[in-house]
Write an enzyme that holds these catalytic residues in place. Structure first.
Site, mmCIF file in Angstrom:
data_model
loop_
_atom_site.group_PDB
_atom_site.id
_atom_site.type_symbol
_atom_site.label_atom_id
_atom_site.label_comp_id
_atom_site.label_asym_id
_atom_site.label_seq_id
_atom_site.Cartn_x
_atom_site.Cartn_y
_atom_site.Cartn_z
ATOM 1 N N ASP A 83 0.831 -1.203 0.000
ATOM 2 C CA ASP A 83 0.000 0.000 0.000
ATOM 3 C C ASP A 83 0.865 1.253 0.000
ATOM 4 O O ASP A 83 1.765 1.414 0.835
ATOM 5 C CB ASP A 83 -0.906 -0.010 1.240
ATOM 6 C CG ASP A 83 -1.865 1.161 1.247
ATOM 7 O OD1 ASP A 83 -2.770 1.172 0.397
ATOM 8 O OD2 ASP A 83 -1.692 2.076 2.072
ATOM 9 N N THR A 101 0.031 4.555 0.435
ATOM 10 C CA THR A 101 -0.180 5.471 1.552
ATOM 11 C C THR A 101 0.478 4.921 2.824
ATOM 12 O O THR A 101 1.109 5.674 3.577
ATOM 13 C CB THR A 101 -1.686 5.703 1.771
ATOM 14 O OG1 THR A 101 -2.194 6.449 0.653
ATOM 15 C CG2 THR A 101 -1.954 6.493 3.042
ATOM 16 N N ASN A 117 -2.580 7.222 -8.550
ATOM 17 C CA ASN A 117 -2.013 8.540 -8.260
ATOM 18 C C ASN A 117 -0.906 8.460 -7.217
ATOM 19 O O ASN A 117 0.175 9.017 -7.402
ATOM 20 C CB ASN A 117 -3.115 9.489 -7.775
ATOM 21 C CG ASN A 117 -4.096 9.863 -8.866
ATOM 22 O OD1 ASN A 117 -3.864 10.798 -9.620
ATOM 23 N ND2 ASN A 117 -5.188 9.121 -8.994
ATOM 24 N N ALA A 177 1.038 6.098 -6.355
ATOM 25 C CA ALA A 177 2.268 5.450 -6.824
ATOM 26 C C ALA A 177 3.198 6.438 -7.525
ATOM 27 O O ALA A 177 4.408 6.189 -7.626
ATOM 28 C CB ALA A 177 1.926 4.290 -7.759
ATOM 29 N N LYS A 233 -11.870 -0.568 -3.029
ATOM 30 C CA LYS A 233 -10.841 -1.611 -3.077
ATOM 31 C C LYS A 233 -11.382 -2.954 -2.593
ATOM 32 O O LYS A 233 -10.884 -4.012 -2.975
ATOM 33 C CB LYS A 233 -9.615 -1.189 -2.262
ATOM 34 C CG LYS A 233 -8.786 -0.097 -2.959
ATOM 35 C CD LYS A 233 -7.537 0.230 -2.172
ATOM 36 C CE LYS A 233 -6.704 1.328 -2.825
ATOM 37 N NZ LYS A 233 -6.108 0.968 -4.116
ATOM 38 N N CYS A 285 -7.700 9.869 -6.934
ATOM 39 C CA CYS A 285 -7.295 8.493 -6.598
ATOM 40 C C CYS A 285 -8.073 7.639 -7.583
ATOM 41 O O CYS A 285 -9.267 7.879 -7.798
ATOM 42 C CB CYS A 285 -7.663 8.146 -5.158
ATOM 43 S SG CYS A 285 -7.604 6.366 -4.817
#
Lengths: 239, 239
Positions: free
Chosen positions: A54, A56, A90, A92, A173, A204
């Site tokens: 992940d 974030t 975004n 990434a 997700k 996102c």
């Protein structure tokens, strides 16, 4: 059949972040491609690796660094013949500078393309709301690009960021794309409009999925769509 | 994070026939996967090559043979680590026997999985309408599988096959997914129901796209969905 003789350069997609966003991006790329038959479409290699840690979590909470798997994926795309790489995530994009040199083929930059699109289509806008992951917020990727083009970014309050934006992203997700998910995100967008935003960036790749069919009080800018259109432009240019 | 330690086997998708159908299949695969986070989803490598010559053209009209590009694509997926391959194009299944030996990793067979699904969910049905390309019709892939399971296949009249089914498929491949496209295909399905079909197979991957939101007088079986569910079952089995 000119395209059979010259099938053109191959698009690489480094995806899986999340996988539904990758499917959404590829569908938008297909629709953005001017083609009347299968054979006029772009050859595309997609590596969808949802196991990439992940983004974030890595940026904010000391989570596992996604850089090695992002690099491995980009190298797989290059080995498969990709001429350019699009990353439909975004957050990434905060890691792309760490791998771009070693990858050696160009990335089409979703955030830059999104802001260029706003400048072209909404030249008189000034205050731009940004819905994104907390990781993208902290990376300042959109803030920096928006300010460089003369815009003023507006972010949700910390409460709304967690209770609405991140909650809605997590639901997409998990495959839960329903009225409640849409209401969470639409409510966050409305708060930005109340705070003066003239446009809202769905920054996102899960957010355009959540907002499909929603009626908002300001135009919503879809970076996934901006990336798709940019890929078509870039790939059709001469190498 | 058990999946980070054991990310599971890689799904290969040999697509681009057409590209919108590949996007539709990948979206269905993501939705068919039991997962609450990105990291629980399947790693997937998709080679979408829309330049693969038209399958119906090769089967019926002496067109360019798609076998070499299908083989090259399957070998690219194998080289990228794919453990199984799904081909979201019904007509292309006529060519799989020509490449399966050299590819050496298993294909998940869309047509077989579709017919198995009908047997499981509609055990008392007998007459099954088939909407497909003229190439799939001529290959007898569905006819053979349906008869082997005790069903009786019903095909459109030659006029409907050209003026409705192929015309509708060509529209989807050109990116025209509208009420007229839907009406063409729905009309062909209604004719099959009038002829006695108890179910209708949307046996070309463009057809579920055309029929989205359509109200038909008999259940529609979606092979793209059957393939997605089969891939999840197969990939989660032990190697």
């Amino acid at each position: 059949m000119p395209l059979a003789a010259d099938p053109g350069r191959i698009v690489g997609i480094l995806g899986g972040m999340g996988p539904a966003a990758t499917a959404d991006f590829y569908a938008k790329l297909v629709r953005a491609t001017p083609a009347r038959t299968d054979q006029e479409h772009l050859r595309t290699l997609i590596w969808s690796d949802p196991t990439i840690p992940d983004r974030t979590g890595a940026l904010l909470h000391g989570g596992v660094d996604p850089t090695p798997l992002l690099l491995a994926g980009a190298l797989l795309l290059r080995a498969g013949g990709a001429a350019v790489i699009a990353v439909p995530c975004n957050t990434a994009h905060a890691f792309i500078p760490r791998i771009a040199g070693e990858v050696g083929i160009p990335f089409v930059h979703m955030i830059e393309e999104t802001v260029l699109g706003i400048r072209a289509r909404h030249p008189h806008a000034r205050r731009i709301g940004l819905l994104s992951t907390t990781g993208t917020q902290a990376s300042l990727l959109y803030d920096e690009a928006l300010r460089r083009h003369g815009f003023v970014p507006l972010a949700p309050t910390p409460e709304t960021q967690e209770a609405r934006v991140m909650a809605g992203i997590t639901r997409v997700k998990a495959g839960i794309v329903d009225a409640q998910t849409r209401a969470l995100i639409a409510g966050a967008a409305d708060e930005l409009v109340d705070a003066g935003a003239e446009l809202v960036i769905a920054g996102c790749t899960e957010l355009p999925i959540a907002l499909e069919g929603a009626q908002l009080r300001a135009p919503v800018v879809d970076p996934t769509q901006a990336l798709a259109e940019a890929v078509v432009r870039v790939i059709q240019r001469e190498p």
